[in-house]
Design an enzyme around this catalytic site. Structure first.
Site, mmCIF file in Angstrom:
data_model
loop_
_atom_site.group_PDB
_atom_site.id
_atom_site.type_symbol
_atom_site.label_atom_id
_atom_site.label_comp_id
_atom_site.label_asym_id
_atom_site.label_seq_id
_atom_site.Cartn_x
_atom_site.Cartn_y
_atom_site.Cartn_z
ATOM 1 N N ASP A 174 -35.539 2.687 81.092
ATOM 2 C CA ASP A 174 -35.649 2.886 82.438
ATOM 3 C C ASP A 174 -36.287 2.031 83.622
ATOM 4 O O ASP A 174 -36.605 1.754 83.484
ATOM 5 C CB ASP A 174 -35.348 3.792 82.412
ATOM 6 C CG ASP A 174 -33.582 4.420 82.132
ATOM 7 O OD1 ASP A 174 -33.778 5.333 82.024
ATOM 8 O OD2 ASP A 174 -32.769 3.787 82.277
ATOM 9 N N SER B 234 -25.930 -28.152 47.006
ATOM 10 C CA SER B 234 -26.140 -26.966 46.130
ATOM 11 C C SER B 234 -26.831 -27.582 45.528
ATOM 12 O O SER B 234 -27.500 -28.564 45.386
ATOM 13 C CB SER B 234 -24.908 -27.217 45.289
ATOM 14 O OG SER B 234 -24.048 -27.417 44.793
ATOM 15 N N GLU C 217 -38.772 -19.661 40.711
ATOM 16 C CA GLU C 217 -37.906 -18.594 41.687
ATOM 17 C C GLU C 217 -36.932 -17.917 41.154
ATOM 18 O O GLU C 217 -36.179 -18.836 40.531
ATOM 19 C CB GLU C 217 -37.372 -19.450 42.813
ATOM 20 C CG GLU C 217 -38.648 -20.096 43.869
ATOM 21 C CD GLU C 217 -37.846 -20.538 44.985
ATOM 22 O OE1 GLU C 217 -36.746 -20.999 44.713
ATOM 23 O OE2 GLU C 217 -38.967 -21.245 45.405
ATOM 24 N N LYS D 75 -32.410 -17.033 40.685
ATOM 25 C CA LYS D 75 -31.718 -17.685 41.851
ATOM 26 C C LYS D 75 -30.629 -16.053 42.534
ATOM 27 O O LYS D 75 -30.269 -15.865 41.931
ATOM 28 C CB LYS D 75 -30.971 -18.596 41.002
ATOM 29 C CG LYS D 75 -29.718 -18.995 41.901
ATOM 30 C CD LYS D 75 -29.370 -20.028 40.769
ATOM 31 C CE LYS D 75 -28.398 -20.760 41.709
ATOM 32 N NZ LYS D 75 -26.921 -19.756 41.903
ATOM 33 N N ASP E 212 -27.663 -14.092 43.936
ATOM 34 C CA ASP E 212 -26.539 -13.834 43.308
ATOM 35 C C ASP E 212 -25.537 -13.880 45.408
ATOM 36 O O ASP E 212 -25.080 -12.560 45.381
ATOM 37 C CB ASP E 212 -25.875 -13.678 42.883
ATOM 38 C CG ASP E 212 -24.421 -14.439 42.389
ATOM 39 O OD1 ASP E 212 -24.073 -15.631 42.443
ATOM 40 O OD2 ASP E 212 -24.449 -13.752 41.505
ATOM 41 N N ARG F 107 -22.507 -21.793 55.469
ATOM 42 C CA ARG F 107 -22.920 -23.270 54.267
ATOM 43 C C ARG F 107 -21.860 -23.930 54.366
ATOM 44 O O ARG F 107 -21.995 -25.273 55.143
ATOM 45 C CB ARG F 107 -22.758 -23.407 52.910
ATOM 46 C CG ARG F 107 -22.889 -24.823 52.295
ATOM 47 C CD ARG F 107 -23.602 -24.488 50.807
ATOM 48 N NE ARG F 107 -22.920 -24.274 50.204
ATOM 49 C CZ ARG F 107 -22.592 -24.507 48.449
ATOM 50 N NH1 ARG F 107 -24.232 -24.995 48.197
ATOM 51 N NH2 ARG F 107 -21.994 -24.503 47.563
ATOM 52 N N GLU G 37 -31.056 -16.665 51.147
ATOM 53 C CA GLU G 37 -29.928 -15.918 51.027
ATOM 54 C C GLU G 37 -29.406 -14.412 51.506
ATOM 55 O O GLU G 37 -30.338 -14.108 51.232
ATOM 56 C CB GLU G 37 -29.425 -15.392 48.991
ATOM 57 C CG GLU G 37 -27.879 -15.548 48.908
ATOM 58 C CD GLU G 37 -27.586 -17.192 48.246
ATOM 59 O OE1 GLU G 37 -28.169 -18.364 48.524
ATOM 60 O OE2 GLU G 37 -27.079 -16.834 47.420
ATOM 61 N N TYR H 69 -36.156 -21.902 51.366
ATOM 62 C CA TYR H 69 -36.683 -23.502 51.828
ATOM 63 C C TYR H 69 -36.943 -22.848 53.234
ATOM 64 O O TYR H 69 -36.233 -22.529 54.359
ATOM 65 C CB TYR H 69 -35.034 -23.536 51.415
ATOM 66 C CG TYR H 69 -35.365 -25.024 50.954
ATOM 67 C CD1 TYR H 69 -36.796 -25.704 51.289
ATOM 68 C CD2 TYR H 69 -34.256 -25.996 51.353
ATOM 69 C CE1 TYR H 69 -36.117 -27.270 51.598
ATOM 70 C CE2 TYR H 69 -34.000 -27.080 51.528
ATOM 71 C CZ TYR H 69 -35.263 -27.962 51.300
ATOM 72 O OH TYR H 69 -34.652 -29.757 51.395
ATOM 73 N N LYS I 103 -28.854 -20.857 34.893
ATOM 74 C CA LYS I 103 -28.183 -19.597 35.305
ATOM 75 C C LYS I 103 -28.491 -18.596 33.686
ATOM 76 O O LYS I 103 -28.351 -19.289 32.447
ATOM 77 C CB LYS I 103 -26.647 -19.986 34.574
ATOM 78 C CG LYS I 103 -25.985 -21.171 35.999
ATOM 79 C CD LYS I 103 -25.987 -20.330 37.787
ATOM 80 C CE LYS I 103 -25.535 -19.877 37.535
ATOM 81 N NZ LYS I 103 -24.443 -20.259 38.207
ATOM 82 N N CYS J 94 8.373 -1.974 45.290
ATOM 83 C CA CYS J 94 6.877 -1.031 44.945
ATOM 84 C C CYS J 94 7.429 -0.288 43.145
ATOM 85 O O CYS J 94 8.563 -0.152 43.110
ATOM 86 C CB CYS J 94 6.907 -0.062 46.152
ATOM 87 S SG CYS J 94 6.162 1.697 45.427
ATOM 88 N N CYS K 72 8.440 3.467 43.823
ATOM 89 C CA CYS K 72 9.625 3.982 45.231
ATOM 90 C C CYS K 72 10.939 2.603 45.331
ATOM 91 O O CYS K 72 11.996 3.165 45.261
ATOM 92 C CB CYS K 72 8.818 4.420 46.244
ATOM 93 S SG CYS K 72 8.643 3.563 47.427
ATOM 94 N N CYS L 65 3.109 -0.555 49.993
ATOM 95 C CA CYS L 65 4.025 0.327 49.904
ATOM 96 C C CYS L 65 4.049 0.809 51.454
ATOM 97 O O CYS L 65 3.184 2.309 51.457
ATOM 98 C CB CYS L 65 4.440 1.413 48.819
ATOM 99 S SG CYS L 65 5.743 1.827 48.394
ATOM 100 N N CYS M 147 7.392 7.333 48.898
ATOM 101 C CA CYS M 147 6.573 6.968 47.985
ATOM 102 C C CYS M 147 5.692 7.755 46.337
ATOM 103 O O CYS M 147 4.838 8.402 46.991
ATOM 104 C CB CYS M 147 5.852 6.031 47.773
ATOM 105 S SG CYS M 147 5.750 5.032 46.534
HETATM 106 S S1 IVH Z 1 -32.853 -23.701 46.469
HETATM 107 C C1 IVH Z 1 -31.458 -28.018 48.761
HETATM 108 N N1 IVH Z 1 -33.625 -21.093 46.232
HETATM 109 O O1 IVH Z 1 -28.193 -21.264 44.579
HETATM 110 C C2 IVH Z 1 -31.702 -26.816 47.534
HETATM 111 N N2 IVH Z 1 -31.063 -22.036 46.410
HETATM 112 O O2 IVH Z 1 -26.364 -22.620 43.768
HETATM 113 C C3 IVH Z 1 -31.406 -25.805 47.937
HETATM 114 N N3 IVH Z 1 -30.315 -20.007 45.946
HETATM 115 O O3 IVH Z 1 -26.446 -23.082 47.605
HETATM 116 C C4 IVH Z 1 -31.393 -24.149 47.321
HETATM 117 N N4 IVH Z 1 -31.548 -18.328 45.366
HETATM 118 O O4 IVH Z 1 -26.879 -20.711 47.601
HETATM 119 C C5 IVH Z 1 -32.301 -22.367 46.645
HETATM 120 N N5 IVH Z 1 -34.379 -19.720 45.318
HETATM 121 C C6 IVH Z 1 -33.102 -20.006 45.315
HETATM 122 C C7 IVH Z 1 -32.267 -19.210 45.317
HETATM 123 C C8 IVH Z 1 -30.970 -20.615 46.355
HETATM 124 C C9 IVH Z 1 -30.259 -18.248 45.464
HETATM 125 C C10 IVH Z 1 -28.387 -20.548 46.028
HETATM 126 C C11 IVH Z 1 -27.926 -20.696 47.611
HETATM 127 C C12 IVH Z 1 -27.544 -22.103 46.439
HETATM 128 C C13 IVH Z 1 -27.206 -21.931 45.210
HETATM 129 C C14 IVH Z 1 -26.818 -23.396 44.563
#
Ligand code: IVH
Length: 678
Positions: free
Chosen positions: A44, A99, A125, A127, A129, A148, A185, A238, A324, A418, A421, A436, A442
């Site tokens: 306010d 990617s 680093e 990764k 998901d 993206r 992410e 990044y 991976k 279904c 029923c 359904c 049902c």
């Molecule tokens: S760097 C140009 N760092 O993985 C490089 N990506 O499979 C940019 N992801 O599209 C990506 N953890 O969505 C980077 N520590 C990390 C990540 C990471 C997960 C994902 C990101 C990327 C995908 C590729």
């Protein structure tokens, strides 16, 4: 002379602009996100100051100013908080979103390292998901948050991204460039994912297969309040832009961390493949203790000049690669697809598998979620399919054996009627599930609604279990929830297996249910997506069924946790004449259709304070503490920020919350001290 005046006026004009923005943000956080950041009083005072300034500078009149409109709960606002109409605004990326190339073994990593200059430093680093996001900061202000998309352009989901507490909306520093971009992410933490799926299971909504899908579905919602409720998180990894400080990737992330961004601590500079493998070995186990899903690690060349020299292929950078983690998986025969019909009519396909051993358990059934899921995997009975058990407890089907036979010409056909029923199934626009529609005819829907109604958290009628309900349904005694209150002793006692004693027990349970409070009655009705907590919140606001019956969707949306979808379900429920008849019978049977109104504050001891509740408590439940805070004029907020006044800290407070509180220097008050304070 005139110039001199305008120079004197300038700071005030600046203040006016800043106030408009601040109040707009406060409105947005309050109305849309339900995460108030200013006390009513602060709000306010700022509003008055803005009004005074606007009167002083009539040339700066703007119909979009917060002085000119009331706070809106729509995700469309005047200043910068942008959500376009129905879809999202599509925006071209400043730098394409690429990617990463994948690798799965030490050998593949060694091969990649061989192509790099010798002695190169590698940053390892995790990764994450989830889904990648690109955040644009102009003059320190978050102006866009792009998905993206196709790599060239993405959707601007800024309104949803702003619900993530760890993402700053604004950075107030004088050492930041005019523009920079941070990528990272977006994830739904395990705990939130499991809670969301549990809630969806209760509501018979289709489950999300994994946190990634849940995060993706959440990020694309057109309802930021629902997004806020689900609790997304983000990790950034990044930084890009012109004239950024630092000559290595590691330094940049360190800088971003200093600027207040959420950068994982699990980053390490490695000098050779052994160090990389040790990092992998450590995190392949340790990642199971993380709050979010990870599926590998990312290796990046540390030196930025070297990165530039290495450059890019059409799809991936040459200076980075993903490794991976292996998932535990098995191939097995998909024998048959069967279908389950739930309480709300959702038809869920289930894979019946040749039993296989996976992570110590025998797996023979797995959900196939919905038609789109089956189509995306292109599977049909007779195929050999991959069954996986990743971090998730539920086994999932992730693909089929590549037989090299090319595309099969017949698509699997989802059932059209279904299985219970025979009614023709319908697919609601925007939903992946077939339903359904025969709600009142049902069998699993009828029985499911009754089972839900009598369940412990609803009317809690003992003696009426699944089997008894099934029996009564077969015998024509129960067709809907109102029939329960017409059951007679002699009808029940006449059933085999049920003597007079158990019949009397059931009747006693039914009688006792007439005292169940209104909030639980509302939950028991089984309105789609109205779970236990939501029902409580609705019942506090609408303390009679009549007031609720006539509430419009927009009014319902003003309730915490109620988004447009839930509001519509409630409105639809009361539009159905069959429901009104049932409600009338329940009312005549003597059920509680009225409750107590939300209490007015009893003191202002906590007025203007934003309080976070965290952990577990011994004297009162969390809900009770929430009610106490509100009754004393305070606000209970969900996440820790600079604006948090203090944390009511119980046992086992989450480590992330504790760290954040410590970093921001926010006081933590114990349960006992809090009670004393009141
Ligand atoms: S760097 C140009 N760092 O993985 C490089 N990506 O499979 C940019 N992801 O599209 C990506 N953890 O969505 C980077 N520590 C990390 C990540 C990471 C997960 C994902 C990101 C990327 C995908 C590729």
């Amino acid at each position: 002379m005139l110039d001199l005046f305008s120079e004197i006026e300038e700071p005030e004009r600046e203040e006016l602009r800043a106030l408009r923005k601040e109040l707009e943000e406060a409105n947005y956080k309050y109305y849309v996100l339900n995460m108030p950041t200013l006390s009513d009083r602060e709000f306010d005072e700022k509003m008055h100051r803005l009004q005074a300034l606007e009167a002083q500078f009539p040339d700066m009149f703007d119909p979009k100013s917060p002085t000119q409109h009331v706070g809106s709960d729509l995700a469309v606002t005047g200043y910068g908080l942008r959500v376009t109409g129905k879809g999202f605004e599509q925006v071209k990326h400043k730098y394409p979103m690429l990617s990463l190339a994948n690798s799965y073994s030490r050998e593949e990593i060694e091969e990649w390292l061989r192509k790099l200059p010798s002695g190169v430093e590698i940053v390892c680093e995790l990764k994450y998901d989830g889904l990648s996001i690109s955040l644009w900061y102009e003059h320190g202000v978050l102006v866009r948050a792009l998905t993206r998309g196709d790599g060239q352009q993405g959707d601007d989901v800024i309104a949803n991204i702003k619900t993530i507490p760890s993402i700053p909306w604004k950075i107030e520093r004088n050492d930041i460039p005019d523009f920079f971009e941070l990528r990272g992410e977006v994830l739904l933490p395990w705990e939130r994912f499991e809670a969301l799926n549990k809630e969806r299971e209760e509501q018979e909504e289709p489950l999300f297969a994994n946190p990634r899908n849940a995060a993706s579905g959440t990020l694309k919602l057109q309802d930021p309040r629902e997004v806020a409720r689900r609790g997304l998180e983000a990790y950034l990894y990044y930084m890009l832009g012109e004239n950024l400080p630092g000559s290595t990737h590691f330094e940049r992330l360190d800088t971003a961390r200093r600027w207040g961004f959420h950068i994982s601590e699990a980053i390490k500079v490695c000098k050779n493949v052994d160090e990389v493998m040790a990092y992998i070995a450590y995190w392949d186990t340790e990642r199971k203790n993380l709050p979010v899903a990870t599926d590998g690690i990312v290796l990046k060349v540390n030196n930025l000049a070297q990165q530039e020299e290495l450059g890019y292929t059409a799809k991936t950078p040459r200076w980075a690669i993903a490794y991976k983690f292996p998932a535990e998986k098995q191939l097995t025969l998909l024998k048959e697809i069967t279908y389950q019909v739930g309480r709300t009519g959702v038809v869920t396909p289930v894979a019946n598998l040749e039993p296989v051993q996976l992570s110590g358990t025998m797996v023979q059934r797995a959900t196939l979620h919905n038609e789109d899921f089956i189509k995306s995997l292109d599977i049909r009975p007779g195929d050999r399919v991959w069954v996986e058990k990743g971090g998730e407890i539920i086994p999932k089907i992730t693909g089929k054996e590549d037989t090299g036979n090319g595309v099969q010409d017949t698509d699997y056909q989802f059932i059209t009627h279904c299985p219970e029923c025979g009614a023709e199934l319908v697919r609601v626009e925007g939903e992946a599930a077939w339903r359904c529609p025969n709600e009142s005819g049902c069998p699993p829907q009828i029985k499911g609604k009754i089972e839900h109604f009598v369940s412990r958290k609803a009317m809690d009628i003992e003696g009426l279990g699944e089997e008894t309900i099934d029996l009564f349904y077969q015998k024509g005694l129960l067709h809907n929830i109102a029939d329960i209150y017409d059951l007679k002793l002699e009808d029940i006692a006449a059933q085999e297996r049920l003597g007079e004693k158990s019949a009397q027990n059931i009747l006693d349970g039914i009688e006792a249910s007439k005292n169940v409070p209104w909030a639980r009655v509302l939950f028991a009705l089984g309105i789609r997506m109205v779970g236990e907590t939501t029902a409580k919140k609705i019942a506090r606001k609408y303390n009679t069924i009549d007031s609720l019956q006539w509430a419009a969707a927009e009014q319902l949306c003003a309730i915490e946790d109620v988004g447009p979808q839930i509001a519509e379900n409630i409105v639809k429920y009361f539009e159905d004449i069959r429901n009104l008849e049932i409600l009338d019978r329940l009312r005549r049977a003597g059920l509680q259709m009225e409750g107590e109104a939300a209490p007015e504050p009893t003191s202002d001891k906590l007025a203007g304070l934003s309080i976070v509740i965290s952990g577990t408590f011994s004297h009162h439940s969390r809900d009770e503490y929430k009610a106490m805070i509100e009754a004393n004029g305070g606000k209970n907020v969900g996440s820790v920020s600079k604006k948090t006044s203090f944390i009511l800290a119980g046992e086992n407070m989450g480590p992330e919350k504790r760290k954040k509180a410590e970093d921001l220097g926010i006081k933590m008050i114990s349960e006992d001290d809090f009670l004393e304070m009141l």
